[in-house]
Scaffold this motif. Sequence first.
Motif, PDB file in Angstrom:
ATOM      1  N   PRO A 167      -6.180   6.960  -7.536  1.00  0.00           N
ATOM      2  CA  PRO A 167      -7.426   7.684  -7.822  1.00  0.00           C
ATOM      3  C   PRO A 167      -7.624   8.924  -6.968  1.00  0.00           C
ATOM      4  N   ASP A 168      -6.879   9.037  -5.855  1.00  0.00           N
ATOM      5  CA  ASP A 168      -7.045  10.160  -4.937  1.00  0.00           C
ATOM      6  C   ASP A 168      -5.787  10.270  -4.082  1.00  0.00           C
ATOM      7  N   TYR A 169      -5.878  11.026  -2.991  1.00  0.00           N
ATOM      8  CA  TYR A 169      -4.713  11.260  -2.141  1.00  0.00           C
ATOM      9  C   TYR A 169      -4.849  10.616  -0.767  1.00  0.00           C
ATOM     10  N   ARG A 170      -5.716   9.640  -0.663  1.00  0.00           N
ATOM     11  CA  ARG A 170      -5.899   8.959   0.619  1.00  0.00           C
ATOM     12  C   ARG A 170      -4.738   7.990   0.862  1.00  0.00           C
ATOM     13  N   THR A 171      -4.366   7.849   2.109  1.00  0.00           N
ATOM     14  CA  THR A 171      -3.341   6.870   2.484  1.00  0.00           C
ATOM     15  C   THR A 171      -3.903   5.949   3.566  1.00  0.00           C
ATOM     16  N   ASP A 172      -3.854   6.391   4.823  1.00  0.00           N
ATOM     17  CA  ASP A 172      -4.391   5.555   5.897  1.00  0.00           C
ATOM     18  C   ASP A 172      -5.851   5.198   5.678  1.00  0.00           C
ATOM     19  N   GLU A 173      -6.626   6.120   5.103  1.00  0.00           N
ATOM     20  CA  GLU A 173      -8.051   5.849   4.890  1.00  0.00           C
ATOM     21  C   GLU A 173      -8.249   4.684   3.921  1.00  0.00           C
ATOM     22  N   ALA A 174      -7.432   4.638   2.875  1.00  0.00           N
ATOM     23  CA  ALA A 174      -7.551   3.544   1.913  1.00  0.00           C
ATOM     24  C   ALA A 174      -7.172   2.208   2.546  1.00  0.00           C
ATOM     25  N   TYR A 175      -6.117   2.209   3.380  1.00  0.00           N
ATOM     26  CA  TYR A 175      -5.723   0.967   4.044  1.00  0.00           C
ATOM     27  C   TYR A 175      -6.760   0.523   5.065  1.00  0.00           C
ATOM     28  N   ALA A 176      -7.401   1.474   5.739  1.00  0.00           N
ATOM     29  CA  ALA A 176      -8.446   1.119   6.709  1.00  0.00           C
ATOM     30  C   ALA A 176      -9.602   0.415   6.009  1.00  0.00           C
ATOM     31  N   GLU A 177      -9.937   0.870   4.832  1.00  0.00           N
ATOM     32  CA  GLU A 177     -11.019   0.244   4.072  1.00  0.00           C
ATOM     33  C   GLU A 177     -10.648  -1.191   3.697  1.00  0.00           C
ATOM     34  N   LEU A 178      -9.440  -1.384   3.221  1.00  0.00           N
ATOM     35  CA  LEU A 178      -8.987  -2.726   2.865  1.00  0.00           C
ATOM     36  C   LEU A 178      -8.900  -3.626   4.092  1.00  0.00           C
ATOM     37  N   ASP A 179      -8.413  -3.078   5.207  1.00  0.00           N
ATOM     38  CA  ASP A 179      -8.322  -3.859   6.437  1.00  0.00           C
ATOM     39  C   ASP A 179      -9.690  -4.314   6.920  1.00  0.00           C
ATOM     40  N   ALA A 180     -10.726  -3.552   6.571  1.00  0.00           N
ATOM     41  CA  ALA A 180     -12.091  -3.928   6.938  1.00  0.00           C
ATOM     42  C   ALA A 180     -12.695  -4.942   5.969  1.00  0.00           C
ATOM     43  N   GLY A 181     -11.883  -5.412   5.012  1.00  0.00           N
ATOM     44  CA  GLY A 181     -12.359  -6.420   4.068  1.00  0.00           C
ATOM     45  C   GLY A 181     -13.161  -5.857   2.920  1.00  0.00           C
ATOM     46  N   GLN A 182     -12.979  -4.562   2.624  1.00  0.00           N
ATOM     47  CA  GLN A 182     -13.782  -3.908   1.592  1.00  0.00           C
ATOM     48  C   GLN A 182     -12.902  -3.364   0.477  1.00  0.00           C
ATOM     49  N   MET A 183     -13.413  -3.428  -0.737  1.00  0.00           N
ATOM     50  CA  MET A 183     -12.781  -2.796  -1.888  1.00  0.00           C
ATOM     51  C   MET A 183     -13.613  -1.580  -2.254  1.00  0.00           C
ATOM     52  N   PRO A 184     -12.974  -0.423  -2.537  1.00  0.00           N
ATOM     53  CA  PRO A 184     -13.747   0.758  -2.924  1.00  0.00           C
ATOM     54  C   PRO A 184     -14.721   0.458  -4.065  1.00  0.00           C
ATOM     55  N   GLN A 185     -15.883   1.080  -4.021  1.00  0.00           N
ATOM     56  CA  GLN A 185     -16.928   0.794  -5.003  1.00  0.00           C
ATOM     57  C   GLN A 185     -16.558   1.266  -6.403  1.00  0.00           C
ATOM     58  N   GLU A 186     -15.934   2.430  -6.505  1.00  0.00           N
ATOM     59  CA  GLU A 186     -15.693   3.014  -7.816  1.00  0.00           C
ATOM     60  C   GLU A 186     -14.258   2.823  -8.304  1.00  0.00           C
ATOM     61  N   ASN A 187     -13.303   2.829  -7.411  1.00  0.00           N
ATOM     62  CA  ASN A 187     -11.900   2.744  -7.801  1.00  0.00           C
ATOM     63  C   ASN A 187     -11.188   1.653  -7.011  1.00  0.00           C
ATOM     64  N   ILE A 188     -10.062   1.213  -7.542  1.00  0.00           N
ATOM     65  CA  ILE A 188      -9.186   0.357  -6.769  1.00  0.00           C
ATOM     66  C   ILE A 188      -8.233   1.256  -5.985  1.00  0.00           C
ATOM     67  N   PRO A 189      -7.609   0.772  -4.887  1.00  0.00           N
ATOM     68  CA  PRO A 189      -6.751   1.635  -4.059  1.00  0.00           C
ATOM     69  C   PRO A 189      -5.626   2.276  -4.870  1.00  0.00           C
ATOM     70  N   PHE A 190      -5.003   1.504  -5.702  1.00  0.00           N
ATOM     71  CA  PHE A 190      -4.021   1.999  -6.676  1.00  0.00           C
ATOM     72  C   PHE A 190      -3.766   0.864  -7.650  1.00  0.00           C
ATOM     73  N   ALA A 191      -3.176   1.181  -8.774  1.00  0.00           N
ATOM     74  CA  ALA A 191      -2.756   0.159  -9.729  1.00  0.00           C
ATOM     75  C   ALA A 191      -1.265   0.336  -9.975  1.00  0.00           C
ATOM     76  N   TYR A 192      -0.555  -0.774  -9.988  1.00  0.00           N
ATOM     77  CA  TYR A 192       0.873  -0.779 -10.249  1.00  0.00           C
ATOM     78  C   TYR A 192       1.091  -1.567 -11.539  1.00  0.00           C
ATOM     79  N   VAL A 193       1.690  -0.929 -12.542  1.00  0.00           N
ATOM     80  CA  VAL A 193       1.899  -1.546 -13.850  1.00  0.00           C
ATOM     81  C   VAL A 193       3.394  -1.768 -14.042  1.00  0.00           C
TER      82      VAL A 193
END
Length: 561
Positions: A326-352
Amino acid sequence: MDTEEWDAVVVGSGPGGLTTAACLGATGKRVLVLERHDVAGGNTQVFRRHHGDDWYEFDVGVHYIGECGPGGLFSNVFRSLGVGDRMSFSELDRDGFDTLHFPDFVFRVPASWDEYEVRLIEQFPQDRAGIERTLQVLRTVAEQSRLLFGEERELFDQWAFRPLSELFAEAELSPEPIAVLDHWSGLYAGGPSQTAVIMHARIISHYMGGAYYPEGGGQTIPARLIQVIEATGGEVRTLSPVNRIIVENGTATGVELETGDIVTAPIVVGNGDYRRMVTDLVGAQHLAPATIAWAQEAIMALGLVCTYVVVDKELPGPNTNYFLFPDYRTDEAYAELDAGQMPQENIPFAYVAMASRKDPDNPELCPDGHTNFQIMTLSPRGYGYWGVDTGPADGGTYRRNETYRARKQEITDRLIDAAERVLGPFRDSIVHVETATTLSHERYTHSSEGTSYGYMHSPEQSGLNRPQFRTEIDGLWIVGANSAGGHGIAGAMSGGVLCAGDIVDRPLIAEIFLGEQLVDPSVIPPDPEPFDPLEYCRGERLRNKRSAVAASQRERRNQGA
């Protein structure tokens, strides 16, 4: 209470444990593999779902692997163990086995270091110098990691165990090329600041010779290893949970099963979760306090959420995996997940992952005219996000928990939304959908925090800072995702070869790559007809029992007729 004697016993039947057992069998040892589940294979397992006269088959952990061509890891291991002619691999699109969708562009990942660099520079010409420097380091570190005979490894020594983020920073890369170069992190679940350069380098190198899928599904991998184990006098025994590893005077002498039965062996190999093996199976009284502390305090990689889908129409397209960001975040997205949170609007990425395209001749996947695929993402750390306090491996319940069910449905809907961006509308064509979470994975594999990837591959947990195959207890060895061999099918299997080599004090990995035939193919019995890898991986005892039950049912039906 019964007692058995074996040359070696392996606790857990993941690919690392089975490879260790097969290699030990190839050196003349009778090996017993004990597995708590009713199917062997760990993350190489498949599972099936029945709908009327149809059934669908889904891979748990095998989505694509590298090094399956001539001279590759998998080709060499299976050939050396006498079953090379029984394993076939289909190759994904060499011009783009991964297709990355970002908000502003699409990037296809080719099976070539040189072409990969060309495409990155074409996409980001302003970052040319940084891209060239980054790939020079990654490629050289990967190549030098394979040097076994003391050659100079200047770039390896300089970069292998530094954070990947430092390499990106030195190269002064922009966020967009960093995001493209970091797409591989989904295969080990760690951000650039959390990941040793060696991990990232070897993941890329693993696929630069091509990306492959085992024909017949991931279950063929353990099935072939089990054939080797049985042919060399060993056994794989499912539905056999181990209660403890027996340690006497600082030496492992065998295991006690939950039934109370004893298996004695001078060699014990733990292939389960390292943390649980240390605390639950061995016990603190037999280990140094530092070992206990390290096992308990080590950081696990994030776990996965996977949605399995079958639709009643064919979804055409290239033989590629899709990554949607959904965006170009890397460490920021992992920091959010490490804090036990899922982004409100998007998932970190989807792998199909398109199973039907990778293995089109496998009749088990789905009926003709249907498409079978999986959609995955990373899960927030911890149990709190799912509304539970305790994981299933420690007795916790979750499947009826309202928060858990709501979170699971929310992620399922988000994953389907993401997949429709590349596959087109398919919601109205779904005939089967189900989602597995980190709690599902923990329930079946007993991995700490439900991770598929073991310990995070940070500099502090890599190389000599990772549990080695030989433990401080004589006769006790470990293998698998948490060990020095690393995670994934390739890491586990190469670790299995290395561990077996250490046990018997032979350079088995070198022998295999030099073409040594460790097991004569003629000693492997022919495949039964029909050959069902899933059924074969139940082990000989359970296979025979199920066969006898099926024969009895057929006899009763015939008598009734």
